[in-house]
Design a protein around this motif. Structure first.
Motif, mmCIF file in Angstrom:
data_model
loop_
_atom_site.group_PDB
_atom_site.id
_atom_site.type_symbol
_atom_site.label_atom_id
_atom_site.label_comp_id
_atom_site.label_asym_id
_atom_site.label_seq_id
_atom_site.Cartn_x
_atom_site.Cartn_y
_atom_site.Cartn_z
ATOM 1 N N PRO A 99 65.971 -46.136 151.578
ATOM 2 C CA PRO A 99 65.203 -47.355 151.860
ATOM 3 C C PRO A 99 65.610 -48.494 150.917
ATOM 4 O O PRO A 99 66.070 -48.270 149.794
ATOM 5 N N ARG A 100 65.399 -49.697 151.367
ATOM 6 C CA ARG A 100 65.785 -50.892 150.603
ATOM 7 C C ARG A 100 64.736 -51.215 149.545
ATOM 8 O O ARG A 100 63.534 -51.248 149.820
ATOM 9 N N ASN A 101 65.208 -51.449 148.342
ATOM 10 C CA ASN A 101 64.360 -51.879 147.237
ATOM 11 C C ASN A 101 64.084 -53.374 147.391
ATOM 12 O O ASN A 101 64.974 -54.201 147.220
ATOM 13 N N GLY A 102 62.830 -53.728 147.695
ATOM 14 C CA GLY A 102 62.492 -55.131 147.895
ATOM 15 C C GLY A 102 62.496 -55.954 146.625
ATOM 16 O O GLY A 102 62.521 -57.185 146.682
ATOM 17 N N GLY A 103 62.459 -55.297 145.467
ATOM 18 C CA GLY A 103 62.475 -56.017 144.199
ATOM 19 C C GLY A 103 63.855 -56.212 143.626
ATOM 20 O O GLY A 103 64.069 -57.089 142.789
ATOM 21 N N ALA A 104 64.816 -55.406 144.080
ATOM 22 C CA ALA A 104 66.201 -55.475 143.581
ATOM 23 C C ALA A 104 67.078 -54.781 144.620
ATOM 24 O O ALA A 104 67.389 -53.591 144.475
ATOM 25 N N PRO A 105 67.469 -55.472 145.686
ATOM 26 C CA PRO A 105 68.144 -54.817 146.819
ATOM 27 C C PRO A 105 69.434 -54.098 146.481
ATOM 28 O O PRO A 105 69.847 -53.199 147.214
ATOM 29 N N GLU A 106 70.062 -54.458 145.357
ATOM 30 C CA GLU A 106 71.321 -53.809 144.985
ATOM 31 C C GLU A 106 71.094 -52.528 144.192
ATOM 32 O O GLU A 106 72.055 -51.857 143.815
ATOM 33 N N ARG A 107 69.831 -52.155 143.985
ATOM 34 C CA ARG A 107 69.492 -50.994 143.162
ATOM 35 C C ARG A 107 68.695 -49.968 143.973
ATOM 36 O O ARG A 107 68.122 -50.291 145.015
ATOM 37 N N ILE A 108 68.671 -48.720 143.485
ATOM 38 C CA ILE A 108 67.923 -47.675 144.177
ATOM 39 C C ILE A 108 66.433 -48.014 144.153
ATOM 40 O O ILE A 108 65.954 -48.681 143.228
ATOM 41 N N PRO A 109 65.672 -47.549 145.149
ATOM 42 C CA PRO A 109 64.236 -47.832 145.149
ATOM 43 C C PRO A 109 63.443 -46.907 144.241
ATOM 44 O O PRO A 109 62.301 -47.198 143.892
ATOM 45 N N GLY A 110 64.037 -45.777 143.872
ATOM 46 C CA GLY A 110 63.276 -44.739 143.187
ATOM 47 C C GLY A 110 62.565 -43.863 144.199
ATOM 48 O O GLY A 110 62.360 -44.232 145.359
ATOM 49 N N GLY A 111 62.207 -42.667 143.773
ATOM 50 C CA GLY A 111 61.549 -41.741 144.676
ATOM 51 C C GLY A 111 60.613 -40.831 143.908
ATOM 52 O O GLY A 111 60.394 -41.023 142.715
ATOM 53 N N SER A 112 60.014 -39.890 144.576
ATOM 54 C CA SER A 112 60.326 -39.558 145.950
ATOM 55 C C SER A 112 59.583 -40.402 146.980
ATOM 56 O O SER A 112 59.855 -40.322 148.177
ATOM 57 N N SER A 113 58.634 -41.240 146.526
ATOM 58 C CA SER A 113 57.877 -42.082 147.466
ATOM 59 C C SER A 113 58.665 -43.353 147.767
ATOM 60 O O SER A 113 58.151 -44.475 147.697
ATOM 61 N N SER A 114 59.917 -43.181 148.131
ATOM 62 C CA SER A 114 60.857 -44.292 148.284
ATOM 63 C C SER A 114 60.477 -45.218 149.433
ATOM 64 O O SER A 114 60.475 -46.450 149.285
#
Length: 393
Positions: A99-114
């Protein structure tokens, strides 16, 4: 999914099935999503794993916490992606993507609740449910620039939700602003059994802060000053028991043994093609011994008592949520595993104690969000959210 489009790839693309909700209530006018570990009537529950999805069937009832939100007037818009079997922290899923990270699109969103963090940070819904075992709400909250909470263990029901490690699993949620955070907390958490006093005792765990790289620590110093302005000067303290390596391994022994109990029979029977990192963690979990698990359980009891004694009824830790901003999407698996292992050394504090922790998006570094956390005594969840409102102004 009940939205017309999903540009963030946050939602599992299930056929749209409307889910009834109350016409009024404290959450009327708000939309929400649920991590694909929670049952929702009319949908399967896939857990980020094609094999689990194939065995799921369509659920006829929603998880109690989902139903509570519907009864409060919130409108359900879809189920969100999760890291495979919730046993990761980076947001990548080998089967369903990232999924796309809305706070930093070039970075991973983190998980597992990604997917939940992605949906909220990309303004596709107002709030979203996640789960947090080892950091699965707190990590993506920090990475995506959101408010997030890991509640006191056992405070929020997890019936009709896929397990990872039941003695560590919690139900948390994400919002973009402090007002919505408090509004949702009223419904999910309710009043505290023993609220924090108006004047709290702020504590700065220097051993946790020393885990940060100098650049990350410098980025968080203005946020710490903001918290101190609202709550008073923080007194130094230390929280680790026998060092962070010992904390890390005892947390992993508990999580690993319980994860294998939860998912090992399915893995042995069906041999699902687990993704990178997830496969290795389950194989490691298979080998956790009784002695390791029993020793870790004893350690957890001692640590929880130690932290309870430090906090008392009015103590609050102010500490970084994560070691740094989210790694880039281009980071390889080895880099992500190193980052995960560093993060667990911070995140395991709340997990081992069973205490609540809220993450606040108060800083940025390299153009990406970075969060500060408040961790309080067991049962102080709603009081912590009230402190967040004071700090956010």
């Amino acid at each position: 999914m009940l939205l017309p489009e999903d540009p963030a790839h946050a939602f599992v693309p299930y056929p749209a099935v409307p889910v009834p909700h109350a016409g009024g209530g404290p959450l009327a006018g708000l939309s929400f999503a649920a991590k694909d570990l929670f049952d929702v009537a009319g949908y399967p529950t896939g857990g980020g794993c094609p094999t689990v999805l194939a065995m799921s069937g369509i659920k006829t009832n929603s998880a109690p916490i989902v139903q509570r939100l519907l009864d409060a007037g919130a409108r359900f818009v879809g189920k969100t992606h999760t890291d495979e079997l919730a046993f990761s922290m980076n947001g990548r899923n080998a089967h369903f993507g990232t999924p796309r990270n809305g706070g930093a699109p070039e970075r991973i969103p983190g998980g597992s609740s990604s997917g939940s963090a992605s949906a909220v940070s990309n303004a596709l819904c107002d709030f979203a449910l996640g789960t947090d075992t080892g950091g699965s709400v707190r990590a993506p909250a920090s990475h995506c620039g959101l408010f997030g909470i890991r509640p006191t263990h056992g405070r929020v029901p997890l019936e009709a939700c896929l397990d990872l490690s039941p003695s560590l699993d919690t139900c948390g949620f994400f919002t973009r602003d402090a007002g919505t955070f408090a509004r949702v907390a009223d419904v999910i958490l309710g009043p505290d059994p023993a609220p924090l006093p108006r004047v709290v005792r702020l504590l700065r765990p220097d051993d946790v802060w020393h885990l940060l790289a100098p650049e990350a620590r410098a980025a968080l110093e203005p946020a710490l000053a903001r918290v101190e302005q609202a709550l008073g000067e923080a007194a130094p303290c230390r929280v680790a028991r026998d060092g962070f390596d010992t904390m890390y391994w005892n947390f992993r022994y508990i999580q690993g043994r319980e994860a294998w109990v939860a998912d090992g029979p399915m893995i042995d029977r069906h041999a699902p093609p687990l993704g990178p990192g997830v496969a290795e963690r389950f194989e490691w979990s298979r080998r956790v011994t009784d002695a390791q698990f029993d020793g870790a359980t004893d350690f957890r009891k001692a640590f929880s008592a130690q932290l309870s004694g430090l906090l008392g009824a009015d103590g609050i830790l102010v500490m970084p949520t994560m070691p740094d901003v989210a790694p880039l999407l281009s980071a390889d698996e080895s880099r992500l595993e190193d980052y995960r292992n560093a993060a667990i050394r911070m995140l395991c504090i709340a997990g081992l104690a069973g205490f609540p922790q809220v993450s606040m998006p108060l800083a940025r570094r390299l153009g990406a969000p970075l969060s500060l956390s408040l961790l309080g005594p067991a049962g102080s969840d709603r009081s912590l959210v009230a402190l967040v409102e004071r700090i956010a102004g």
